[in-house]
Write a protein that holds these residues in place. Structure first.
Motif, PDB file in Angstrom:
ATOM      1  N   SER A   1      -5.173  -4.133   4.326  1.00 51.73           N
ATOM      2  CA  SER A   1      -5.646  -3.141   3.412  1.00 51.73           C
ATOM      3  C   SER A   1      -7.117  -2.865   3.682  1.00 51.73           C
ATOM      4  O   SER A   1      -7.899  -3.790   3.879  1.00 51.73           O
ATOM      5  CB  SER A   1      -5.421  -3.651   1.988  1.00 51.73           C
ATOM      6  OG  SER A   1      -6.155  -2.982   1.033  1.00 51.73           O
ATOM      7  N   THR A   2      -7.467  -1.601   3.699  1.00 53.15           N
ATOM      8  CA  THR A   2      -8.840  -1.192   3.965  1.00 53.15           C
ATOM      9  C   THR A   2      -9.812  -1.961   3.092  1.00 53.15           C
ATOM     10  O   THR A   2     -10.857  -2.405   3.559  1.00 53.15           O
ATOM     11  CB  THR A   2      -9.016   0.322   3.683  1.00 53.15           C
ATOM     12  OG1 THR A   2      -7.906   1.041   4.179  1.00 53.15           O
ATOM     13  CG2 THR A   2     -10.309   0.837   4.275  1.00 53.15           C
ATOM     14  N   ASP A   3      -9.452  -2.142   1.823  1.00 49.59           N
ATOM     15  CA  ASP A   3     -10.346  -2.730   0.835  1.00 49.59           C
ATOM     16  C   ASP A   3     -10.228  -4.249   0.738  1.00 49.59           C
ATOM     17  O   ASP A   3     -10.782  -4.849  -0.176  1.00 49.59           O
ATOM     18  CB  ASP A   3     -10.127  -2.090  -0.533  1.00 49.59           C
ATOM     19  CG  ASP A   3      -8.663  -1.917  -0.892  1.00 49.59           C
ATOM     20  OD1 ASP A   3      -7.919  -1.289  -0.115  1.00 49.59           O
ATOM     21  OD2 ASP A   3      -8.249  -2.400  -1.959  1.00 49.59           O
TER      22      ASP A   3
ATOM     23  N   GLY B   1      -5.318   1.709   2.232  1.00 44.78           N
ATOM     24  CA  GLY B   1      -5.908   0.958   1.132  1.00 44.78           C
ATOM     25  C   GLY B   1      -4.898   0.673   0.040  1.00 44.78           C
ATOM     26  O   GLY B   1      -3.787   1.200   0.036  1.00 44.78           O
ATOM     27  N   SER B   2      -5.322  -0.167  -0.893  1.00 40.08           N
ATOM     28  CA  SER B   2      -4.457  -0.474  -2.032  1.00 40.08           C
ATOM     29  C   SER B   2      -4.306   0.743  -2.941  1.00 40.08           C
ATOM     30  O   SER B   2      -3.255   0.944  -3.540  1.00 40.08           O
ATOM     31  CB  SER B   2      -5.004  -1.670  -2.815  1.00 40.08           C
ATOM     32  OG  SER B   2      -6.306  -1.399  -3.300  1.00 40.08           O
TER      33      SER B   2
ATOM     34  N   SER C   1       0.843  -1.191   0.000  1.00 38.50           N
ATOM     35  CA  SER C   1       0.000   0.000   0.000  1.00 38.50           C
ATOM     36  C   SER C   1       0.878   1.241   0.000  1.00 38.50           C
ATOM     37  O   SER C   1       1.738   1.393   0.870  1.00 38.50           O
ATOM     38  CB  SER C   1      -0.905   0.030   1.238  1.00 38.50           C
ATOM     39  OG  SER C   1      -1.533   1.304   1.332  1.00 38.50           O
TER      40      SER C   1
ATOM     41  N   ALA D   1     -14.165   1.336   0.275  1.00 41.88           N
ATOM     42  CA  ALA D   1     -14.345   0.454   1.426  1.00 41.88           C
ATOM     43  C   ALA D   1     -14.915   1.226   2.613  1.00 41.88           C
ATOM     44  O   ALA D   1     -15.807   0.730   3.317  1.00 41.88           O
ATOM     45  CB  ALA D   1     -13.024  -0.207   1.792  1.00 41.88           C
TER      46      ALA D   1
ATOM     47  N   CYS E   1      -6.011   3.347   8.534  1.00 42.11           N
ATOM     48  CA  CYS E   1      -6.125   2.212   7.614  1.00 42.11           C
ATOM     49  C   CYS E   1      -5.528   2.638   6.283  1.00 42.11           C
ATOM     50  O   CYS E   1      -5.696   3.782   5.855  1.00 42.11           O
ATOM     51  CB  CYS E   1      -7.585   1.805   7.392  1.00 42.11           C
ATOM     52  SG  CYS E   1      -8.385   1.092   8.836  1.00 42.11           S
TER      53      CYS E   1
ATOM     54  N   ASN F   1      -9.866   2.840  -3.729  1.00 36.75           N
ATOM     55  CA  ASN F   1     -10.334   1.613  -3.084  1.00 36.75           C
ATOM     56  C   ASN F   1     -10.527   1.820  -1.576  1.00 36.75           C
ATOM     57  O   ASN F   1     -11.465   1.268  -0.991  1.00 36.75           O
ATOM     58  CB  ASN F   1      -9.373   0.455  -3.354  1.00 36.75           C
ATOM     59  CG  ASN F   1      -9.427   0.006  -4.797  1.00 36.75           C
ATOM     60  OD1 ASN F   1     -10.341   0.332  -5.549  1.00 36.75           O
ATOM     61  ND2 ASN F   1      -8.424  -0.739  -5.204  1.00 36.75           N
ATOM     62  N   HIS F   2      -9.649   2.599  -0.967  1.00 36.58           N
ATOM     63  CA  HIS F   2      -9.808   2.937   0.452  1.00 36.58           C
ATOM     64  C   HIS F   2     -11.141   3.666   0.648  1.00 36.58           C
ATOM     65  O   HIS F   2     -11.934   3.304   1.527  1.00 36.58           O
ATOM     66  CB  HIS F   2      -8.635   3.809   0.919  1.00 36.58           C
ATOM     67  CG  HIS F   2      -8.809   4.378   2.287  1.00 36.58           C
ATOM     68  ND1 HIS F   2      -8.546   3.663   3.439  1.00 36.58           N
ATOM     69  CD2 HIS F   2      -9.221   5.614   2.694  1.00 36.58           C
ATOM     70  CE1 HIS F   2      -8.790   4.424   4.489  1.00 36.58           C
ATOM     71  NE2 HIS F   2      -9.194   5.610   4.071  1.00 36.58           N
TER      72      HIS F   2
END
Length: 183
Positions: free
Chosen positions: A122-124, A150-151, A25, A159, A148, A155-156
């Motif tokens: 990852s958040t997602d 994300g990728s 990430s 999610a 958190c 995407n974060h």
């Protein structure tokens, strides 16, 4: 069982933190100081999880590892080690599971209907998988949105939007908000 929440740091591992990893990430470095501040405030009530590539290959995990062969390594590979900044976050052994969602293993430690505060990567993927399963099982879940990673930023955000649809079982908060409410 106490009502005090547990901080859960999801998968702060090299495979998700390294810029050289296909799953790294780009935001991991930004969130780690917030995770450390939260862990300091939660004291003994911190759990750290690790994803390990030990799932049964006769299941859909077989296809998963075909799609991501770089991750199909022995669980002792350095990819799966905690990043140095995460190694001392918890006094408890890491919760090591071969699934995205960590709730089944965490519920044994935090108690049925407990309160968990989720951070990590990852958040997602692993965060949302853990959060939704925990909420569905009746836990009280707080996702710390700025702790958190994300990728991708998109995407974060996606999610976080989905998890925001689950109040009151699942709530969203910032690091500052969580720290302000710790007694």
């Amino acid at each position: 069982m106490t009502d005090a929440p547990w901080l859960v740091v999801i998968d702060p591992q090299n495979i998700f933190a390294s810029a050289d990893s296909e799953w790294g990430s780009p935001f991991f470095g930004e969130v780690m100081p917030r995770i450390q501040a939260l862990a300091a405030a939660f004291g003994e009530r911190v759990l750290v999880t690790r994803w390990l590539p030990t799932a049964d290959r006769s299941t859909s995990w077989g296809e998963y590892f075909q799609a991501w062969p770089f991750a199909d390594q022995p669980e002792t590979d350095a990819l799966f080690e905690l990043v140095p900044a995460a190694a001392s976050l918890s006094h408890h052994p890491s919760v090591d599971v071969p699934t995205f969602g960590k709730w089944a293993a965490l519920e044994e430690l935090t108690g049925r209907g407990g309160h968990v505060v989720l951070t990590g990567v990852s958040t997602d993927c692993c965060v949302i998988s853990t959060a939704l399963a925990a909420a569905d099982a009746g836990a009280r879940v707080t996702v710390v949105t700025d702790a958190c990673a994300g990728s991708t930023a998109q995407n974060h955000a996606a999610a976080i939007t989905v998890m925001g649809l689950y109040p009151p079982q699942l709530t969203l908060a910032t690091t500052a908000e969580v720290l302000a409410n710790i007694t």
